[in-house]
Design a protein around this motif. Structure first.
Motif, mmCIF file in Angstrom:
data_model
loop_
_atom_site.group_PDB
_atom_site.id
_atom_site.type_symbol
_atom_site.label_atom_id
_atom_site.label_comp_id
_atom_site.label_asym_id
_atom_site.label_seq_id
_atom_site.Cartn_x
_atom_site.Cartn_y
_atom_site.Cartn_z
ATOM 1 N N LYS A 1 -36.714 2.844 110.348
ATOM 2 C CA LYS A 1 -37.107 2.425 108.822
ATOM 3 C C LYS A 1 -36.706 0.915 108.672
ATOM 4 N N PHE A 2 -35.898 0.386 109.133
ATOM 5 C CA PHE A 2 -34.979 -0.849 109.187
ATOM 6 C C PHE A 2 -36.457 -1.950 109.060
ATOM 7 N N TYR A 3 -37.484 -1.795 110.012
ATOM 8 C CA TYR A 3 -38.290 -2.612 110.547
ATOM 9 C C TYR A 3 -39.774 -2.588 109.677
ATOM 10 N N MET A 4 -39.557 -1.425 108.875
ATOM 11 C CA MET A 4 -41.119 -0.956 108.314
ATOM 12 C C MET A 4 -41.532 -2.176 107.115
ATOM 13 N N GLY A 5 -40.471 -2.444 106.599
ATOM 14 C CA GLY A 5 -41.005 -3.303 105.411
ATOM 15 C C GLY A 5 -40.410 -4.980 105.475
ATOM 16 N N ILE A 6 -39.992 -5.118 106.911
ATOM 17 C CA ILE A 6 -39.060 -6.449 107.232
ATOM 18 C C ILE A 6 -40.123 -7.595 107.240
ATOM 19 N N GLN A 7 -41.375 -7.189 107.020
ATOM 20 C CA GLN A 7 -42.344 -8.575 107.034
ATOM 21 C C GLN A 7 -42.007 -9.251 105.550
ATOM 22 N N ARG A 8 -42.037 -8.678 104.685
ATOM 23 C CA ARG A 8 -41.731 -9.587 103.329
ATOM 24 C C ARG A 8 -40.401 -10.392 103.495
ATOM 25 N N VAL A 9 -39.606 -10.254 104.364
ATOM 26 C CA VAL A 9 -38.490 -11.028 104.508
ATOM 27 C C VAL A 9 -38.967 -12.155 105.474
ATOM 28 N N LEU A 10 -39.458 -11.932 106.432
ATOM 29 C CA LEU A 10 -39.909 -12.916 107.379
ATOM 30 C C LEU A 10 -41.204 -13.862 106.830
#
Length: 453
Positions: free
Chosen positions: A407-416
């Motif tokens: 779950k942690f990685y599912m939306g991480i692209q917005r931070v990156l």
């Protein structure tokens, strides 16, 4: 004709008697590994007269579906691969055998020579992975993930080589990455970079290097909103964004040191490392056979520990692999357990794996043989350090499933991409991860309760 038929029948009976026990081994293996395993199996059959091993090998991509089908049919092979993250489910559902009563005194192999940390990965006391006397699998391999650096780039740009023992601090790591991030052809785009790291495989090292983690010590609480965790995520993102929009406190302003998102789409970081365009890149023992092919990599490289926030922090990276488990339904558990130990601890096989750079040998007695191998990387000792001291298990290995972790990685692209700060993201995602973890914990309790009946 009657005499011929009687002779054939007699021969069949003799053959049946000669192979009074048959074990089924089902795993995935590369062609080089399968050739080694064939030799191990032949030795096992020779020392266990009357035993025949049926060896079923598949590709890694196919293996998961095949073993799940066998599991669903309650027809598991005698010996098969089991990863640390699967131990709880298989044990709680009584699908695998505790090997500890069977493997400590088997002729021809030495259980005590296996790395304790590798064996402990497959211990489980019904409550926590890594605890208790019961052993549910024996290591096929135990692969640590070290940080490699392009020694040729360092020398070309006259940057001092890193220490093989003392990790960089975050500031030191960024300083070096900046010096090695360059636009060599003057087109306004960097074509050599400090690093380029996949977040799924190489982010957690920075979390651990700041004294944080995904879970608390009880493995029941998600801790991604911890300021130290947030700091690690922002530092990670800022390697691509630069340390200005969401600066990490205590670090100087720095420019991006990785390929841009557009550049990453045109050529992934693995290929950039192969081409000599990255100064730092993760390397597992499984990579060395390819990295040491002069037709693949034409530069010098070596291994170092992962960076830490400050010199007071401890370097860490993950270590893992798969193990040989024995099905609880095996008709000959003693024989199957001995086969698992042979596959894990056979000395000649471990030497061959090591010589071909397929894996680090599982045996402590072969460590110096491995670290003294000529050629690249010179600092193979870093792998041994990870196995014996600085390696850790994946956080999801301690829980019933990895849904909460994924779950942690599912939306991480917005931070990156710089569209959301690490603090805002972690604050938002923590309760969602906790809900998934609570579900996994409930399933674990239900499974454990069934196991006690």
């Amino acid at each position: 004709m009657k005499k011929i038929l009687m002779a054939l029948a007699g021969a069949a009976m003799c053959l049946s008697a000669a192979f009074s026990e048959e074990l089924t081994l089902m795993i995935y293996a590369q062609p080089q590994e399968k050739a080694i395993l064939d030799k191990v199996i032949a030795r096992f059959e020779q020392t266990h007269k009357g035993t025949k091993v049926k060896f079923i090998s598949s590709t890694q991509n196919e293996y998961g579906a095949k073993i799940q089908a066998q599991l669903a049919a309650n027809n598991l092979p005698d010996v098969f691969y089991l990863g640390p993250g699967e131990v709880r489910q298989y044990v709680d559902n009584r699908k695998v055998l505790d090997l500890s009563p069977y493997v400590k005194s088997v002729s021809g192999v030495n259980f005590a020579d296996l790395y304790e940390s590798a064996v402990d990965t497959y211990r489980y006391d019904g409550k926590e992975l890594g605890k208790g006397e019961a052993i549910w699998a024996l290591p096929k391999d135990f692969g640590p993930f070290a940080l490699a650096y392009n020694k040729t780039l360092f020398e070309k740009y006259k940057v001092p080589l890193p220490s093989k023992d003392t990790p960089y601090t975050w500031q030191e790591f960024i300083d070096v990455c900046e010096k090695l991030t360059r636009d060599n052809n003057g087109d306004g785009q960097n074509d050599v970079f400090g690093t380029g790291l996949n977040i799924h495989w190489a982010f957690i090292q920075f979390v651990w290097g700041n004294g944080a983690d995904f879970l608390d010590s009880t493995h029941t609480k998600v801790t991604v909103s911890d300021p130290k965790f947030v700091e690690a995520l922002q530092y990670w993102a800022n390697m691509t964004l630069g340390n200005s929009q969401y600066p990490v406190a205590g670090l100087s302003k720095f420019r991006p040191v990785t390929p841009t998102a557009t550049q990453a789409q045109s050529l992934d970081t693995y290929q950039r490392w192969i081409k000599g365009e990255l100064a730092f890149f993760p390397a597992g023992p499984w990579d060395l056979a390819k990295f040491n092919d002069p037709e693949v990599i034409k530069f010098e490289y070596d291994l170092i520990p992962w960076p830490v926030h400050t010199s007071a922090n401890q370097t860490a990276t993950y270590r893992g692999g798969v193990g040989y488990a024995v099905a609880a339904t095996s008709k000959n558990p003693q024989l199957a357990a001995e086969l698992a130990l042979y596959l894990s601890a056979d000395e000649e096989a471990n030497k061959m794996y090591s010589d071909m750079d397929l894996q680090i040998p599982n045996l402590k007695s072969l460590a110096s043989r491995y670290t003294s191998k000529p050629g690249k990387p010179a600092n193979r000792q870093e792998y041994i350090n990870i196995i014996s001291k600085t390696g850790r298990s994946w956080p999801s290995d301690y829980t019933y499933n990895s849904v909460w972790y994924d779950k942690f990685y599912m939306g991480i692209q917005r931070v990156l991409d710089g569209k959301l700060s690490a603090k805002d993201y972690c604050t938002k995602i923590q309760p969602q991860m906790q809900r998934e973890l609570d579900k996994a914990l409930q399933r674990a309790r239900q499974s454990a309760a069934r196991n006690k009946k």
